[in-house]
Enzyme design. Structure first.
Site, short mmCIF file in Angstrom:
data_model
loop_
_atom_site.label_atom_id
_atom_site.label_comp_id
_atom_site.label_asym_id
_atom_site.label_seq_id
_atom_site.Cartn_x
_atom_site.Cartn_y
_atom_site.Cartn_z
CG HIS A 78 -0.42 86.01 18.91
ND1 HIS A 78 0.85 85.30 18.00
CD2 HIS A 78 -1.58 85.65 19.17
CE1 HIS A 78 -0.34 84.32 17.50
NE2 HIS A 78 -1.40 84.33 17.94
CE LYS A 138 9.44 95.51 11.10
NZ LYS A 138 9.82 93.87 11.15
NE ARG A 139 -1.31 97.18 11.49
CZ ARG A 139 -2.33 97.29 11.25
NH1 ARG A 139 -3.50 96.89 9.60
NH2 ARG A 139 -2.86 98.19 11.35
CE LYS A 143 6.27 85.50 6.60
NZ LYS A 143 5.51 86.46 6.71
CE LYS A 198 4.62 96.03 14.30
NZ LYS A 198 5.23 94.41 14.54
CB THR A 244 5.89 86.12 11.01
OG1 THR A 244 5.43 86.96 10.46
CG2 THR A 244 5.81 84.97 12.27
C1 NBG Z 1 1.72 89.62 16.92
C2 NBG Z 1 3.16 90.60 16.69
C3 NBG Z 1 4.00 89.60 16.15
C4 NBG Z 1 4.09 88.63 15.98
C5 NBG Z 1 2.53 88.00 15.20
C6 NBG Z 1 2.67 86.29 15.24
C7 NBG Z 1 -0.19 90.26 16.86
C8 NBG Z 1 -1.50 90.76 17.99
N1 NBG Z 1 0.55 90.39 17.57
O1 NBG Z 1 5.47 90.22 17.37
O2 NBG Z 1 2.84 92.16 16.61
O3 NBG Z 1 4.74 87.87 14.68
O4 NBG Z 1 1.81 88.82 16.14
O5 NBG Z 1 2.51 85.89 16.58
O6 NBG Z 1 -0.78 90.44 15.71
#
Ligand code: NBG
Length: 801
Positions: free
Chosen positions: A352, A535-536, A647, A541, A643
């Protein structure tokens, strides 16, 4: 098994549970009591389909998927279950009879926040899709007593508080007090000949808690099994009798520490050991559990891959490789080679992230002291890898153990049959960068499965207005076949349809504006463009780039207040990991910029900045349907997929974004004229890195330069002019994520957005087309891809007996 209530008798069930499960009468019941009663009544309805699904899987001895994940970011459960069972009207009516509002009751539920962000939320969307599609599956994870921390702001600074979702009864789960496994740590390994025996020095027990996960229309129901740590020895009576109460409770406290909190990061040493223990704890319990289940029907463990597919969600469960090999060989007597082949054909790994700091690596010393037998097995797995390297005739030489560190990505890759990325771009980059050596050795192993989101929660549930319009226009099948949304594409050219579509957006915006007025004491106009980045908080980002652009826009407005501005409200939402100081500094700067802009009478309604604290799944469900503009502005090559981007598009927001992660595919689907793409591509970022001088970009950009000067001279922190210097120092030292290089392109794209939004018809057309053309981003499509290309498994829903 039949439902225990008559059809349509939810009222009876709620009343029953209010008395018999909650112990209250209607006139003394609080909102929470009603919620608990309704939850019980709804849970009862899940039981018959749940038993049926389990029985059918057993009867046919079908292959099952096991999704191992440290995180399941479920959010609220009640409303989702009500929707999936089609009980919304019944529930509303039943509560109304007592003068209780359904909305108040569902909003009373705390989020189950057993995850940090995208990875955990993806796991929750996957559970929903697995059930919707009728694929026999278990989610396996940890039942954290405390989920992700609660965030508040104190003078703009993030403050973290422990979360306690289990404070009230959590009545979706079934405690399985008989389902217990020993989990060992430490100790020694005694080898006699080819036999190895691990005698751990500490043992805790993993106890199962099961939550049924109903799919759309309860066609199929799977199980989420979460493990809670319990002491092997409950209690020391001797010290207790001596009055040493703390000491008496010590074993219990220590054991339970393992499942106490979800880690937001692992930057401390003690945190590291505990994190490794958590990872092993839930992985081992899950593997022991699934082997037991397999052995009730099968004798030969070498047939495991025909009945079992295990998906490792990132490297957190990567210890599954050595642990499965250990169980198969040390406990069940297979040879190492048979055990390795069996494990490797059963396990699959999803990566991920490519960010180096997020790729897990454990010290050999730490791994050896906590998991001595696994450390030996890792060395043997590394030898297997070396043999494959030698056979492959490449110059690549990947190793699992290097410089006294165990590389968990390499371990997971080596132990897996399939390895997947989460968007097309990310999968390509996996092959070219982090896993390029392994890809040369195992050229068939890497494949792509672009992420998706569940339309049940992220459209049907969170956007009732749009749901109703879609149902009326194209029928209801889209809920489980999202690409049918394409049928509304022609209506993008129909003024009457556009009008209705935008009226729904306006309603959603009004609701959000009311919430902001009530909760944040700030007036915003629903006629302004709602521009949202949630987002985080992370440097890649680039919330900082958005904050700078916001400040620059404020400057431009102050200079020419009477120009023809497109009014905007900028929303930020997100948490920073508690030890991630640079991200926390960015939060404080955003809050200070918001404060300065929101109190400036010259700017007025032309620009407002809203940063609601404690961003979570429930807040996302309110923000996303109200968005006009979706901010997806990461440095290209850094966001694996995203993701949230999906949405937003699904709910008719237009994206401003870089060609990163799944933005690339969103652009392909919705069309380049319905998205605002700007900035460097991943290849350009790579090329620009050599000899990158941030100051050159600042010198060329008077707009950015002005903002940076303001931050430096304390414009946003009057009375404390040096407050935001750490942000600037970090940036000027190493603008690794290239904020300066992309800033002007971002600014220009935002001005194109201003113009776009001012043309109401053209904007509405884009919004409709975003909804119409993002059906491909359903997690149902993603799960079908995993089922076919990775797991080799079929759907059981709808199959006749
Ligand atoms: C996150 C990515 C996102 C991705 C999500 C689900 C982690 C380690 N990775 O870009 O930063 O959409 O995983 O795949 O949380």
């Amino acid at each position: 098994m039949k439902d225990i209530y008559e059809p349509g008798s939810l009222t009876q069930a709620i009343d029953f549970h209010l008395a018999h499960s909650v112990g209250k009468t209607p006139d003394t019941a609080s909102t929470t009591d009603w919620r608990l009663a309704l939850s019980r009544a709804v849970r009862d309805k899940l039981i018959a389909p749940w038993f049926e699904a389990t029985n059918r899987t057993y009867a046919k001895d079908r292959k099952r998927v096991y999704y191992l994940s440290m995180e399941f970011l479920l959010g609220r459960i009640l409303e989702d279950a009500v929707n999936n069972l089609g009980l919304e009207d019944d529930a509303r009516e039943a509560l109304a009879k007592h003068g209780i509002s359904f909305a108040d009751v569902v909003n009373d539920e705390p989020d189950a926040a057993l995850g940090n962000g995208g990875l955990g939320r993806l796991a929750a969307c996957f559970l929903d899709s697995l059930s919707c599609l009728g694929i026999p599956a278990y989610g396996y994870g940890i039942r954290y007593a405390h989920g992700l921390f609660r965030q508040s702001f104190d003078q703009g600074k993030q403050v973290e508080m422990a979360e306690d979702w289990l404070r009230h009864q959590h009545n979706w789960e079934f405690e399985r007090s008989e389902c217990l496994y020993d989990i060992g740590f430490g100790g020694e390994v005694i080898e006699t000949g080819a036999q190895a025996k691990w005698s751990p020095s500490d043992i805790v027990m993993a106890q199962a808690y099961d939550t049924p996960v109903a799919g759309w229309q309860a066609r199929w129901t799977n199980t989420l099994r979460l493990w809670s740590a319990k002491p092997k020895k409950i209690f020391d009576l001797d010290p207790f009798n001596r009055g040493e109460y703390m000491q008496a409770a010590a074993p219990e406290v220590l054991a339970e520490t393992i499942s106490r909190v979800l880690y937001p990061d692992d930057s401390t040493e003690t945190g590291k050991a505990l994190r490794l223990k958590q990872e092993f704890f839930f992985t081992s319990a899950s593997l022991q559990d699934l082997l037991r289940r397999f052995l009730t029907h099968n004798g030969d463990l070498r047939a495991l891959p025909t009945k079992v597919a295990i998906q490792m969600n990132d490297t957190h469960p990567a210890i599954a490789g050595p642990e499965l090999i250990r169980l198969l060989s040390d406990v069940h007597g297979l040879s190492f080679d048979d055990a390795f082949d069996t494990a490797q054909n059963t396990l699959h790994y999803t990566n991920h992230t490519l960010l180096p700091e997020a790729l897990e690596a454990w010290d050999v010393g730490l791994m050896g002291s906590i998991l001595p037998r696994h450390m030996q097995l890792i060395e043997r797995i590394d030898d297997r890898l070396s043999r494959d390297v030698a056979k492959s005739n490449t110059s690549a030489a990947p190793r699992i153990v290097e410089n006294d560190v165990v590389n968990m990505g390499t371990l997971a890759f080596t132990c897996s049959r399939r390895v997947n990325g989460v968007s097309a771009l990310h999968t390509d980059l996996m092959k070219q960068t982090v896993f390029s050596d392994l890809h040369k050795v195992y050229p068939e192993r890497i494949l792509n499965q672009t992420n998706g989101v569940t339309p049940r929660r992220w459209l049907h549930g969170c956007n009732p207005g749009l749901r109703d319009l879609l149902n009326e226009t194209i029928g209801t099948e889209w809920v489980s076949d999202l690409e049918q949304l394409e049928n509304i594409a022609p209506l993008a050219d129909d003024p009457a349809f556009r009008k209705r579509f935008m009226a729904i957006k306006q309603d959603n915006k009004r609701r959000l504006a009311d919430w902001v007025a009530e909760n944040m004491n700030l007036q915003i106009s629903p006629d302004a463009m709602f521009d949202i980045q949630i987002k985080r908080i992370h440097e890649y980002k680039r919330q900082l780039m958005n904050a700078f652009e916001t400040a620059a826009l404020a400057n431009a407005i102050r200079r020419e207040p009477d120009a023809d501005w497109t009014p905007r409200v900028k929303f930020f939402g997100g948490k920073a990991a508690p030890a991630y100081i640079d991200a926390k500094n960015i939060i404080r700067l955003i809050n200070d910029i918001a404060q300065s802009i929101n109190s400036d009478p010259v700017i007025g309604d032309r620009l407002k900045v809203v940063y609601p604290p404690n961003y979570n799944v429930s807040l996302a469900e309110m923000l996303i349907p109200a968005a006009d503009l979706s901010e997806q502005i990461s440095t290209a090559g850094k966001e694996a997929s995203g993701t949230g981007n999906m949405k937003f598009a699904l709910n008719g927001a237009v994206t401003i974004g870089t060609l990163d992660g799944a933005n690339v595919e969103i652009c392909d689907h919705v069309g380049a004229t319905n998205i605002y793409i700007f900035g460097m591509t991943a290849a350009e970022v790579h090329a620009a890195r050599e000899g990158y001088v941030m100051q050159d970009y600042i010198d060329r950009s008077p707009i950015l330069n002005e903002v940076i000067e303001q931050v430096r001279t304390g414009f946003y922190s009057p009375g404390d002019p040096t407050r935001h210097w750490p942000v600037l120092e970090k940036l000027l030292r190493d603008d690794y994520f290239m904020v300066a290089a992309d800033f002007d392109a971002y600014w220009d794209a935002q001005r194109r957005v201003d113009g776009g939004f001012a043309n109401k018809d053209a904007w509405a057309r884009m919004a409709v087309l975003n909804t119409a053309l993002s059906g491909w981003f359903s997690s149902d499509r993603t799960i079908q891809g995993y089922a076919k290309d990775i797991w080799g498994i079929d759907s059981l829903a709808g199959e006749t007996e």
